[in-house]
Design a protein around this motif. Sequence first.
Motif, PDB file in Angstrom:
ATOM      1  N   GLY A 278       0.810  -1.217   0.000  1.00 18.29           N
ATOM      2  CA  GLY A 278       0.000   0.000   0.000  1.00 18.29           C
ATOM      3  C   GLY A 278       0.837   1.258   0.000  1.00 18.29           C
ATOM      4  N   GLN A 279       1.888   1.276   0.815  1.00 17.83           N
ATOM      5  CA  GLN A 279       2.758   2.453   0.867  1.00 17.83           C
ATOM      6  C   GLN A 279       3.429   2.704  -0.484  1.00 17.83           C
ATOM      7  OE1 GLN A 279       6.683   2.071   1.687  1.00 17.83           O
ATOM      8  NE2 GLN A 279       6.648   4.114   0.782  1.00 17.83           N
ATOM      9  N   LEU A 280       3.894   1.654  -1.153  1.00 17.32           N
ATOM     10  CA  LEU A 280       4.500   1.809  -2.472  1.00 17.32           C
ATOM     11  C   LEU A 280       3.455   2.181  -3.527  1.00 17.32           C
ATOM     12  CD1 LEU A 280       7.039  -1.167  -2.508  1.00 17.32           C
ATOM     13  CD2 LEU A 280       7.574   1.272  -2.508  1.00 17.32           C
ATOM     14  N   PHE A 281       2.235   1.709  -3.356  1.00 15.22           N
ATOM     15  CA  PHE A 281       1.144   2.061  -4.262  1.00 15.22           C
ATOM     16  C   PHE A 281       0.883   3.566  -4.230  1.00 15.22           C
ATOM     17  CE2 PHE A 281      -3.650   2.455  -4.581  1.00 15.22           C
ATOM     18  CZ  PHE A 281      -3.696   2.380  -5.972  1.00 15.22           C
ATOM     19  N   PHE A 282       0.785   4.145  -3.049  1.00 18.11           N
ATOM     20  CA  PHE A 282       0.568   5.589  -2.952  1.00 18.11           C
ATOM     21  C   PHE A 282       1.796   6.372  -3.420  1.00 18.11           C
ATOM     22  CE2 PHE A 282      -2.701   4.163   0.141  1.00 18.11           C
ATOM     23  CZ  PHE A 282      -3.792   4.752  -0.458  1.00 18.11           C
ATOM     24  N   ASP A 283       2.986   5.833  -3.178  1.00 15.69           N
ATOM     25  CA  ASP A 283       4.194   6.445  -3.743  1.00 15.69           C
ATOM     26  C   ASP A 283       4.117   6.495  -5.263  1.00 15.69           C
ATOM     27  OD1 ASP A 283       5.528   7.069  -1.432  1.00 15.69           O
ATOM     28  OD2 ASP A 283       6.976   5.431  -1.536  1.00 15.69           O
ATOM     29  N   THR A 284       3.692   5.386  -5.858  1.00 18.44           N
ATOM     30  CA  THR A 284       3.589   5.286  -7.314  1.00 18.44           C
ATOM     31  C   THR A 284       2.554   6.260  -7.865  1.00 18.44           C
ATOM     32  OG1 THR A 284       4.209   2.943  -7.222  1.00 18.44           O
ATOM     33  CG2 THR A 284       3.150   3.711  -9.231  1.00 18.44           C
ATOM     34  N   LEU A 285       1.430   6.374  -7.177  1.00 20.21           N
ATOM     35  CA  LEU A 285       0.382   7.298  -7.617  1.00 20.21           C
ATOM     36  C   LEU A 285       0.885   8.737  -7.624  1.00 20.21           C
ATOM     37  CD1 LEU A 285      -2.691   5.873  -5.646  1.00 20.21           C
ATOM     38  CD2 LEU A 285      -2.227   5.607  -8.088  1.00 20.21           C
ATOM     39  N   THR A 286       1.548   9.148  -6.544  1.00 20.36           N
ATOM     40  CA  THR A 286       2.022  10.532  -6.478  1.00 20.36           C
ATOM     41  C   THR A 286       3.145  10.781  -7.471  1.00 20.36           C
ATOM     42  OG1 THR A 286       3.451   9.924  -4.608  1.00 20.36           O
ATOM     43  CG2 THR A 286       1.322  10.909  -4.089  1.00 20.36           C
ATOM     44  N   ALA A 287       4.025   9.792  -7.668  1.00 20.16           N
ATOM     45  CA  ALA A 287       5.089   9.934  -8.663  1.00 20.16           C
ATOM     46  C   ALA A 287       4.499  10.092 -10.050  1.00 20.16           C
ATOM     47  CB  ALA A 287       6.018   8.724  -8.621  1.00 20.16           C
ATOM     48  N   ASP A 288       3.414   9.371 -10.316  1.00 21.17           N
ATOM     49  CA  ASP A 288       2.774   9.442 -11.627  1.00 21.17           C
ATOM     50  C   ASP A 288       2.136  10.803 -11.880  1.00 21.17           C
ATOM     51  OD1 ASP A 288       1.654   8.577 -14.092  1.00 21.17           O
ATOM     52  OD2 ASP A 288      -0.219   8.080 -13.082  1.00 21.17           O
ATOM     53  N   VAL A 289       1.358  11.296 -10.928  1.00 17.95           N
ATOM     54  CA  VAL A 289       0.634  12.553 -11.167  1.00 17.95           C
ATOM     55  C   VAL A 289       1.565  13.756 -11.169  1.00 17.95           C
ATOM     56  CG1 VAL A 289      -1.532  11.678 -10.236  1.00 17.95           C
ATOM     57  CG2 VAL A 289       0.058  12.844  -8.719  1.00 17.95           C
ATOM     58  N   HIS A 290       2.714  13.658 -10.512  1.00 18.37           N
ATOM     59  CA  HIS A 290       3.640  14.783 -10.483  1.00 18.37           C
ATOM     60  C   HIS A 290       4.651  14.733 -11.633  1.00 18.37           C
ATOM     61  CE1 HIS A 290       2.141  16.446  -6.793  1.00 18.37           C
ATOM     62  NE2 HIS A 290       2.348  15.324  -6.126  1.00 18.37           N
ATOM     63  N   SER A 291       4.595  13.680 -12.449  1.00 12.80           N
ATOM     64  CA  SER A 291       5.553  13.562 -13.543  1.00 12.80           C
ATOM     65  C   SER A 291       5.033  14.161 -14.852  1.00 12.80           C
ATOM     66  CB  SER A 291       5.903  12.084 -13.781  1.00 12.80           C
ATOM     67  OG  SER A 291       4.765  11.370 -14.245  1.00 12.80           O
ATOM     68  N   GLY A 292       3.745  14.484 -14.919  1.00 14.08           N
ATOM     69  CA  GLY A 292       3.149  14.965 -16.161  1.00 14.08           C
ATOM     70  C   GLY A 292       3.496  16.407 -16.483  1.00 14.08           C
ATOM     71  N   ALA A 293       3.391  16.741 -17.743  1.00 18.46           N
ATOM     72  CA  ALA A 293       3.625  18.116 -18.184  1.00 18.46           C
ATOM     73  C   ALA A 293       2.466  19.007 -17.739  1.00 18.46           C
ATOM     74  CB  ALA A 293       3.761  18.164 -19.701  1.00 18.46           C
TER      75      ALA A 293
ATOM     76  N   ARG B 154       0.134  20.678 -18.976  1.00 18.14           N
ATOM     77  CA  ARG B 154      -0.879  20.979 -19.967  1.00 18.14           C
ATOM     78  C   ARG B 154      -2.247  20.617 -19.387  1.00 18.14           C
ATOM     79  NH1 ARG B 154      -1.746  16.077 -22.809  1.00 18.14           N
ATOM     80  NH2 ARG B 154      -0.231  14.475 -22.222  1.00 18.14           N
ATOM     81  N   LYS B 155      -3.289  21.054 -20.051  1.00 21.82           N
ATOM     82  CA  LYS B 155      -4.630  20.912 -19.489  1.00 21.82           C
ATOM     83  C   LYS B 155      -4.986  19.451 -19.231  1.00 21.82           C
ATOM     84  CE  LYS B 155      -9.434  22.253 -20.174  1.00 21.82           C
ATOM     85  NZ  LYS B 155     -10.410  22.944 -21.049  1.00 21.82           N
ATOM     86  N   ALA B 156      -4.675  18.559 -20.198  1.00 22.67           N
ATOM     87  CA  ALA B 156      -5.020  17.145 -20.031  1.00 22.67           C
ATOM     88  C   ALA B 156      -4.340  16.563 -18.802  1.00 22.67           C
ATOM     89  CB  ALA B 156      -4.624  16.359 -21.287  1.00 22.67           C
ATOM     90  N   ALA B 157      -3.063  16.920 -18.614  1.00 21.38           N
ATOM     91  CA  ALA B 157      -2.327  16.393 -17.471  1.00 21.38           C
ATOM     92  C   ALA B 157      -2.877  16.942 -16.161  1.00 21.38           C
ATOM     93  CB  ALA B 157      -0.844  16.721 -17.608  1.00 21.38           C
ATOM     94  N   GLN B 158      -3.277  18.209 -16.154  1.00 20.21           N
ATOM     95  CA  GLN B 158      -3.828  18.804 -14.941  1.00 20.21           C
ATOM     96  C   GLN B 158      -5.169  18.163 -14.577  1.00 20.21           C
ATOM     97  OE1 GLN B 158      -3.898  23.021 -15.590  1.00 20.21           O
ATOM     98  NE2 GLN B 158      -1.699  23.262 -15.303  1.00 20.21           N
ATOM     99  N   ASN B 159      -5.996  17.871 -15.583  1.00 22.98           N
ATOM    100  CA  ASN B 159      -7.271  17.201 -15.326  1.00 22.98           C
ATOM    101  C   ASN B 159      -7.040  15.789 -14.796  1.00 22.98           C
ATOM    102  OD1 ASN B 159      -8.734  19.409 -16.175  1.00 22.98           O
ATOM    103  ND2 ASN B 159      -8.991  18.656 -18.264  1.00 22.98           N
ATOM    104  N   TYR B 160      -6.072  15.096 -15.391  1.00 24.52           N
ATOM    105  CA  TYR B 160      -5.723  13.743 -14.961  1.00 24.52           C
ATOM    106  C   TYR B 160      -5.241  13.755 -13.517  1.00 24.52           C
ATOM    107  CZ  TYR B 160      -2.876   9.437 -14.806  1.00 24.52           C
ATOM    108  OH  TYR B 160      -2.311   8.238 -14.459  1.00 24.52           O
TER     109      TYR B 160
ATOM    110  N   PRO C  12      -7.093   7.010 -13.452  1.00 26.53           N
ATOM    111  CA  PRO C  12      -8.217   7.383 -14.318  1.00 26.53           C
ATOM    112  C   PRO C  12      -7.985   7.091 -15.798  1.00 26.53           C
ATOM    113  CG  PRO C  12      -7.766   9.110 -12.722  1.00 26.53           C
ATOM    114  CD  PRO C  12      -6.650   8.124 -12.596  1.00 26.53           C
ATOM    115  N   ALA C  13      -9.032   6.620 -16.448  1.00 24.54           N
ATOM    116  CA  ALA C  13      -9.048   6.385 -17.896  1.00 24.54           C
ATOM    117  C   ALA C  13     -10.502   6.415 -18.350  1.00 24.54           C
ATOM    118  CB  ALA C  13      -8.387   5.051 -18.241  1.00 24.54           C
ATOM    119  N   LEU C  14     -10.719   6.526 -19.660  1.00 23.79           N
ATOM    120  CA  LEU C  14     -12.068   6.652 -20.193  1.00 23.79           C
ATOM    121  C   LEU C  14     -12.351   5.594 -21.253  1.00 23.79           C
ATOM    122  CD1 LEU C  14     -12.305  10.540 -20.693  1.00 23.79           C
ATOM    123  CD2 LEU C  14     -13.324   9.198 -18.844  1.00 23.79           C
TER     124      LEU C  14
END
Length: 432
Positions: free
Chosen positions: A16-31, A33-39, A239-241
């Motif tokens: 679980g701790q590594l899962f939340f680490d992975t989530l935050t690393a993912d969302v903070h790695s994006g550019a 741009r609007k799509a990344a901010q929405n994601y 998130p995905a659609l």
Amino acid sequence: MSIVTLQLGQCGNQVGQLFFDTLTADVHSGAKRKAAQNYRKQSLERFFLQCDEQEWQEARAVSVDTERKVVDSVLSRARMTGTWRYPRKQQLSGRRGAGNNWADGYYNHGTKYKQEVLDLAQRELEKCDHFGGFCSLMSIGGGTGSGLGTRVTQALKDHYPKSFLLNFLVWPHRAGEVIVQNYNAVLSLAHLSETSDALVIYQNDSIRKIAQNKAQTSKVSFQDMNQVVSEEMAAALQPALSESGDSNILSDYLQHLVSHPDYKLLTSRFIPQMSQESLPFSTFTWASLTKRAHQMLITRSVTEDGLNWSIKPATALNKAVASVAILRGKETTTADMELYSAPQLYPSWMPAGDSFTSYTQTCPLLGYEKSLSMLSNCQTPIDAMDTMVSKAWGMFAMRAYTHWYTRYGMEEEEFIDCFAKLEQTIKNYKML
């Protein structure tokens, strides 16, 4: 839709701790741009609570273990990131472990802590504007994750019967260190298959192979293996659609993948399987990724290395009730997923068009330019389950170690009932 995560036992807390680490690393790695901010916004709302006065996100999580040191360790690691933390006073721990004994975890610790865990879950649930369901993380080979985790899962389903509940289970090595691990796994799976909406299974032997391939060495740690599990979970749950614009919330996953209550075993696959260091020097096409993932599916493999390409759809070794694919990265609309609609992959009683669906996300996951994740309700875990049940039966026939379980109030008939349930599950999947 927000998800509340329950980390149960040592393995559940560490994953679980590594899962939340992975989530935050993912969302903070994006550019930016609007799509990344929405994601980023959608991801954080799903898994974290943002407080105005804080500079970090607060995980929507409850941590439970029968020993304090594991809980203290994951709390400390989360604080050290500087980007997220666990919520205050949402942890529960005891003074002694469950001794790798399912009955101790279920009948002793489970009875003792059940209501306290429900209270913690309720407090976390009340923070959600839109509650989407529970995800519980646990190992089924030991005592706390398997026994206490099973009892907590039952309590959650009894208390929140209309809420969706997805269990992520780490399956022990075939040649494990715990002599009663097959007993623990049989008892856990038999009870959870009745209570949970679905069980996502990660077999330690396969996860170790993936970790070895990524690290390019045979010497990998449990931390490396847990990192593999956490990345696969993030790939499935971020998130995905769909083509119709629906989000990949738990209810949609479960309604598509679990169309019959006798079939609840889900297998996770994720490609490419390579180290982060190698990614900048690698290129992928959707044609190659979809073809490799398809070959993994029809050969019952969860590892990308050493695929048997002689197996064709007409001679597939695997049948699935249903599958879901999640494509992340550039040009996802160009991916041809027709391979996965072949009728040979699915039982004749599944309606055409209901057996496969896909979701896309233009924001890449972590450093992967393109990646493909898949959840399949298929026959992949059945061979390992059959072996596990056979080994446990062999021990039970000699009444080996059964006194370790009956001392906590468990009856021998419960073993027999659980064997019967899993043998029926194995038979059902073999008949697909």
